[in-house]
Design an enzyme around this catalytic site. Structure first.
Site, PDB file in Angstrom:
ATOM      1  N   VAL A  58      40.313 -50.589 -45.237  1.00  0.00           N
ATOM      2  CA  VAL A  58      39.727 -49.761 -44.183  1.00  0.00           C
ATOM      3  C   VAL A  58      40.390 -49.964 -42.831  1.00  0.00           C
ATOM      4  O   VAL A  58      40.252 -49.118 -41.941  1.00  0.00           O
ATOM      5  CB  VAL A  58      38.203 -50.001 -44.052  1.00  0.00           C
ATOM      6  CG1 VAL A  58      37.477 -49.520 -45.291  1.00  0.00           C
ATOM      7  CG2 VAL A  58      37.899 -51.457 -43.752  1.00  0.00           C
ATOM      8  N   CYS A  84      30.226 -49.998 -45.877  1.00  0.00           N
ATOM      9  CA  CYS A  84      29.786 -51.348 -46.235  1.00  0.00           C
ATOM     10  C   CYS A  84      30.943 -52.338 -46.266  1.00  0.00           C
ATOM     11  O   CYS A  84      30.718 -53.537 -46.423  1.00  0.00           O
ATOM     12  CB  CYS A  84      29.091 -51.346 -47.599  1.00  0.00           C
ATOM     13  SG  CYS A  84      27.512 -50.470 -47.623  1.00  0.00           S
ATOM     14  N   SER A 147      24.864 -56.217 -38.651  1.00  0.00           N
ATOM     15  CA  SER A 147      24.239 -57.447 -39.141  1.00  0.00           C
ATOM     16  C   SER A 147      23.271 -57.914 -38.070  1.00  0.00           C
ATOM     17  O   SER A 147      23.464 -57.619 -36.880  1.00  0.00           O
ATOM     18  CB  SER A 147      25.289 -58.535 -39.382  1.00  0.00           C
ATOM     19  OG  SER A 147      24.698 -59.820 -39.492  1.00  0.00           O
ATOM     20  N   TYR A 160      32.457 -62.671 -35.895  1.00  0.00           N
ATOM     21  CA  TYR A 160      31.614 -61.830 -36.750  1.00  0.00           C
ATOM     22  C   TYR A 160      30.572 -61.090 -35.912  1.00  0.00           C
ATOM     23  O   TYR A 160      30.394 -59.877 -36.059  1.00  0.00           O
ATOM     24  CB  TYR A 160      30.944 -62.706 -37.803  1.00  0.00           C
ATOM     25  CG  TYR A 160      30.090 -61.955 -38.789  1.00  0.00           C
ATOM     26  CD1 TYR A 160      30.669 -61.103 -39.728  1.00  0.00           C
ATOM     27  CD2 TYR A 160      28.708 -62.106 -38.801  1.00  0.00           C
ATOM     28  CE1 TYR A 160      29.892 -60.412 -40.639  1.00  0.00           C
ATOM     29  CE2 TYR A 160      27.921 -61.426 -39.713  1.00  0.00           C
ATOM     30  CZ  TYR A 160      28.514 -60.577 -40.631  1.00  0.00           C
ATOM     31  OH  TYR A 160      27.729 -59.893 -41.541  1.00  0.00           O
ATOM     32  N   THR A 195      24.437 -61.566 -51.780  1.00  0.00           N
ATOM     33  CA  THR A 195      25.753 -60.958 -51.955  1.00  0.00           C
ATOM     34  C   THR A 195      26.689 -62.013 -52.513  1.00  0.00           C
ATOM     35  O   THR A 195      26.300 -63.165 -52.734  1.00  0.00           O
ATOM     36  CB  THR A 195      26.316 -60.442 -50.609  1.00  0.00           C
ATOM     37  OG1 THR A 195      26.515 -61.559 -49.734  1.00  0.00           O
ATOM     38  CG2 THR A 195      25.368 -59.435 -49.955  1.00  0.00           C
TER      39      THR A 195
END
Length: 254
Positions: A58, A84, A147, A160, A195
């Protein structure tokens, strides 16, 4: 927007939240393109749901555009995009040893934030050329994934949290700009979910982590994220918003 008979593109759909979303959209009658960095992962999910597998990084705009064009040629122009794809990284601003990892910071932003912008932009341009579906002029829905770290970033999550904060901050201006085309933009901010990243946690760490989650006191399931995606697509008034799905958790500093 009804999901049945629409084309949907889900990035990061070879596993985790993306896989669950691809499966739910397909179960509701969508023609689903499964995009993932790993071709074998995309192939597996696509084969199981009757979708189309496309591999792309991506953060590579040319690769995304080529993959998107293949989706258009095979399934039709997507009216649903769910982003995602992303990575989770950790690193202190002032490391205990050595120098700050500038490359990891840049890579995290490029994949998570820039990658989301690339797919959003390419998809929105194609959606804008479609005929409206209803009297409201609806043409498409784009769901991005942030998130809870965008608000509750922990020590070591500077890269992040910054990347996810950028996605959250992009939501309203994107929704406002694309409103004239009848395209809605919503961001989901998941809490602690089951996950591949959480699967390897030692049991004591997992138990401690879940103890800090108010209710239900467990990790979220990817299927529950997918349920929210479905609600966003189907409810025409959900637009320009960042929605936390987190069991009321607020992450501690570390």
């Amino acid at each position: 927007m009804q999901i049945s008979d629409q084309t949907a593109l889900v990035t990061g759909a070879g596993s985790g939240l993306g896989e669950a979303t691809a499966r739910r959209l397909a179960a509701n009658g969508a023609r689903v393109a499964v995009m993932d960095l790993k071709q074998d992962a995309a192939d597996r999910v696509a084969a199981e749901i009757g979708g189309l597998a496309v591999a792309a990084d991506v953060s590579d705009a040319n690769a995304v555009e080529a993959a998107f064009n293949r989706v258009v040629d095979t399934l039709g122009t997507p009216r649903i995009l769910v982003n995602c794809a992303g990575i989770a990284t950790a690193g202190r601003i002032v490391p205990k040893e050595g120098k700050p990892d500038f490359e990891t910071f840049a890579r995290t932003l490029k994949i998570n934030l820039y990658g989301s912008f690339v797919t959003l932009s390419i998809a929105a341009q194609a959606m804008a050329a479609l005929e409206p579906l209803d009297a409201d002029g609806a043409r498409g829905v784009i769901v991005n994934t942030a998130s809870v770290a965008f608000q509750d970033g922990q020590i070591g999550q500077a890269a992040y949290a910054a990347s996810k904060g950028g996605i959250a901050s992009m939501t309203l201006p994107a929704a406002r700009e694309l409103s004239r085309f009848g395209i809605r933009v919503v961001t989901i901010a998941p809490g602690v979910f089951e996950t591949a990243m959480s699967a390897g946690l030692p049991e004591p760490v997992r138990t401690s982590l879940e103890a800090g989650i108010p209710f239900p006191s467990r990790m979220g399931r990817p299927e529950e994220y997918a349920m929210l995606v479905q609600s966003i697509v189907e409810n025409p008034l959900l637009n320009g918003e960042v929605i936390r799905i987190d069991s009321a958790v607020r992450l501690a500093p570390k």
